[in-house]
Design an enzyme around this catalytic site. Structure first.
Site, PDB file in Angstrom:
ATOM      1  N   GLY A 128       0.871  -1.083  -0.006  1.00 28.52           N
ATOM      2  CA  GLY A 128      -0.073   0.012  -0.063  1.00 28.52           C
ATOM      3  C   GLY A 128       1.043   1.414  -0.083  1.00 28.52           C
ATOM      4  O   GLY A 128       1.903   1.305   0.462  1.00 28.52           O
ATOM      5  N   ASP A 174       5.730  -6.025   5.538  1.00 32.07           N
ATOM      6  CA  ASP A 174       6.258  -7.301   5.732  1.00 32.07           C
ATOM      7  C   ASP A 174       6.378  -8.011   4.418  1.00 32.07           C
ATOM      8  O   ASP A 174       7.339  -8.727   4.444  1.00 32.07           O
ATOM      9  CB  ASP A 174       5.146  -8.078   6.817  1.00 32.07           C
ATOM     10  CG  ASP A 174       5.731  -9.413   7.127  1.00 32.07           C
ATOM     11  OD1 ASP A 174       6.686  -9.499   7.837  1.00 32.07           O
ATOM     12  OD2 ASP A 174       4.850 -10.438   6.774  1.00 32.07           O
ATOM     13  N   ASP A 222       0.064   1.407   8.933  1.00 31.12           N
ATOM     14  CA  ASP A 222      -0.288   0.582  10.106  1.00 31.12           C
ATOM     15  C   ASP A 222       0.608   0.583  11.042  1.00 31.12           C
ATOM     16  O   ASP A 222       0.040   0.022  12.369  1.00 31.12           O
ATOM     17  CB  ASP A 222      -0.675  -0.802   9.648  1.00 31.12           C
ATOM     18  CG  ASP A 222      -1.863  -0.859   8.760  1.00 31.12           C
ATOM     19  OD1 ASP A 222      -2.618  -0.047   8.698  1.00 31.12           O
ATOM     20  OD2 ASP A 222      -2.161  -2.067   7.967  1.00 31.12           O
ATOM     21  N   MET A 281      -7.706   2.115   9.318  1.00 32.05           N
ATOM     22  CA  MET A 281      -7.064   1.218   8.746  1.00 32.05           C
ATOM     23  C   MET A 281      -6.258   0.598  10.011  1.00 32.05           C
ATOM     24  O   MET A 281      -6.145   1.099  10.889  1.00 32.05           O
ATOM     25  CB  MET A 281      -6.308   1.452   7.559  1.00 32.05           C
ATOM     26  CG  MET A 281      -7.208   1.790   6.287  1.00 32.05           C
ATOM     27  SD  MET A 281      -5.792   2.093   4.951  1.00 32.05           S
ATOM     28  CE  MET A 281      -6.914   1.714   3.656  1.00 32.05           C
ATOM     29  N   GLY A 282      -6.026  -0.740   9.885  1.00 33.45           N
ATOM     30  CA  GLY A 282      -5.329  -1.601  11.036  1.00 33.45           C
ATOM     31  C   GLY A 282      -5.761  -3.028  10.661  1.00 33.45           C
ATOM     32  O   GLY A 282      -6.708  -3.343  11.161  1.00 33.45           O
ATOM     33  N   GLU A 327     -10.196  -1.460  11.462  1.00 36.42           N
ATOM     34  CA  GLU A 327     -10.988  -2.338  10.533  1.00 36.42           C
ATOM     35  C   GLU A 327     -10.766  -3.851  10.935  1.00 36.42           C
ATOM     36  O   GLU A 327     -11.364  -4.636  10.315  1.00 36.42           O
ATOM     37  CB  GLU A 327     -10.455  -2.186   9.079  1.00 36.42           C
ATOM     38  CG  GLU A 327      -9.004  -2.261   8.951  1.00 36.42           C
ATOM     39  CD  GLU A 327      -8.544  -1.976   7.509  1.00 36.42           C
ATOM     40  OE1 GLU A 327      -9.396  -1.681   6.649  1.00 36.42           O
ATOM     41  OE2 GLU A 327      -7.211  -2.108   7.186  1.00 36.42           O
ATOM     42  N   ARG A 367     -24.033   6.824  13.714  1.00 39.43           N
ATOM     43  CA  ARG A 367     -23.633   7.126  12.235  1.00 39.43           C
ATOM     44  C   ARG A 367     -21.895   6.850  12.236  1.00 39.43           C
ATOM     45  O   ARG A 367     -21.527   6.896  12.963  1.00 39.43           O
ATOM     46  CB  ARG A 367     -23.538   8.565  11.710  1.00 39.43           C
ATOM     47  CG  ARG A 367     -25.170   9.011  11.664  1.00 39.43           C
ATOM     48  CD  ARG A 367     -25.793   8.256  10.420  1.00 39.43           C
ATOM     49  NE  ARG A 367     -27.274   8.893  10.338  1.00 39.43           N
ATOM     50  CZ  ARG A 367     -27.627  10.121   9.752  1.00 39.43           C
ATOM     51  NH1 ARG A 367     -26.479  10.668   9.088  1.00 39.43           N
ATOM     52  NH2 ARG A 367     -28.946  10.320   9.726  1.00 39.43           N
TER      53      ARG A 367
END
Length: 337
Positions: free
Chosen positions: A10, A101, A126, A168-169, A220, A257
């Site tokens: 990413g 990684d 991350d 993210m994570g 996530e 929400r």
């Protein structure tokens, strides 16, 4: 020497600065080549000699000018043989692989097989690369997540709602933890600490009753969904924020929400911290090449730059633990599953 530079996995803020810095240093003595689209570029021979002048205009933007991919060059032996053949044809001696990684693991495997020497630079928003305190991109992503969460918070206050922010994570909850601490979220859910959704609903309802709004930050990776996987076997993530918001609304009767920050926090311009970190990492990678120190990843340890064998890094994740887990449990002690 002929040195190749690639970015894999990413994208993350700070990649362009790392590439630019390494090229600027290495071009004094060596031929430096950009390997476009990560490891895929070596399989397809998407390789071009570059100078720092070619890269300067893009150095301070997000993303990666030399592109990226999640291609695994060792997915099968046919690919591995093609990689070795192309490396010999191109005459490359060293690769500087900037990634997480998977990208670093491929670099380590290339080193182990004797295909070419490798130096790794850790990158991922991350912050879960083992062996280093910080990866390129994490600080920028967290700052973007904090800014977005604070903006979301104003609408929660205005409309008297409960809000869930999904960040993210995959395996590690660093972004969620840092975002939650920085915004004083009422609950934070991370992969390392299973939480009872009933406890979360109870906690946010208490907060809502006190001030007529509440905030949850969730990683996530607390729940994986089925579906397609990438070439390294990772599931696509996302959607848990909406599911949690629906659960909270059903449980409390209060409107909830969700917002999913997703890729938006990955493409921002790098912060000062990430810019300096990228420069330090690239400089250390250059020094490793000059000194013939291969098979290592540069790392950040207690403020200093160090070298860690790639074989000691791959296949592991740096998870929220130790001091950071104690801090988490101090702020959110009532969320245990």
């Amino acid at each position: 020497m002929k040195i190749g530079v690639l970015t894999g996995g990413g994208d993350a803020p700070g990649l362009n600065i790392a590439v630019y810095t390494f090229v600027k240093l290495a071009e004094r003595k060596h031929e430096v080549y950009a390997i476009y689209h990560g490891w895929r570029g070596l399989l397809n021979k998407e390789v071009k000699r570059v100078s720092s002048r070619d890269l300067l205009d893009f150095a301070f933007s997000g993303g990666t000018y030399i592109r990226t991919s999640r291609t695994n060059p060792f997915k099968d032996e046919e690919r591995a043989r093609l990689l070795e053949s192309n490396v010999k044809e191109l005459g490359l001696d060293v690769v500087v692989a900037i990634g997480g990684d998977d990208t670093l693991g491929a670099a380590g495997e290339a080193q182990r097989r004797g295909i070419l020497d490798a130096v790794g630079i850790p990158k991922t928003i991350d912050n879960d690369v083992y062996g280093t305190d910080y990866t390129i991109g994490f600080d920028s992503a967290v700052n973007a997540a904090i800014e977005a969460t604070e903006s979301f918070k104003t609408t929660l206050i205005s409309h008297e709602r409960i809000g869930v922010v999904e960040v993210m994570g995959r395996e590690a909850g660093w972004i969620a933890l840092f975002t939650g601490l920085s915004t004083m979220a009422d609950a934070v859910l991370i992969p390392e600490r299973p939480a009872s959704w009933d406890s979360v609903a109870k906690r946010v309802k208490e907060a809502y009753n006190e001030r007529r709004w509440a905030l949850v930050v969730v990683s996530e990776g607390i729940k994986e969904y089925g579906g397609p996987k990438d070439e390294y076997g990772h599931s696509r993530l996302g959607g848990v924020g909406n599911e949690l918001a629906e659960y909270i609304e059903r449980s409390t009767g209060i409107e909830a929400r969700a917002v999913v920050l997703g890729h938006t926090i990955r493409g921002v311009p790098p912060t000062a911290f990430d810019r300096i970190l990228a420069v330090r990492y690239a400089t250390a990678a250059y020094e490793a090449v000059e000194n013939g120190r291969y098979g290592v990843m540069v790392a950040y340890s207690n403020g200093d730059i160090a070298y860690v064998p790639i074989v000691d890094v791959v296949g592991k994740n740096r998870l929220v633990s130790g001091y950071w887990m104690r801090l988490y449990e101090t702020y959110w002690p009532d969320l245990a599953g």
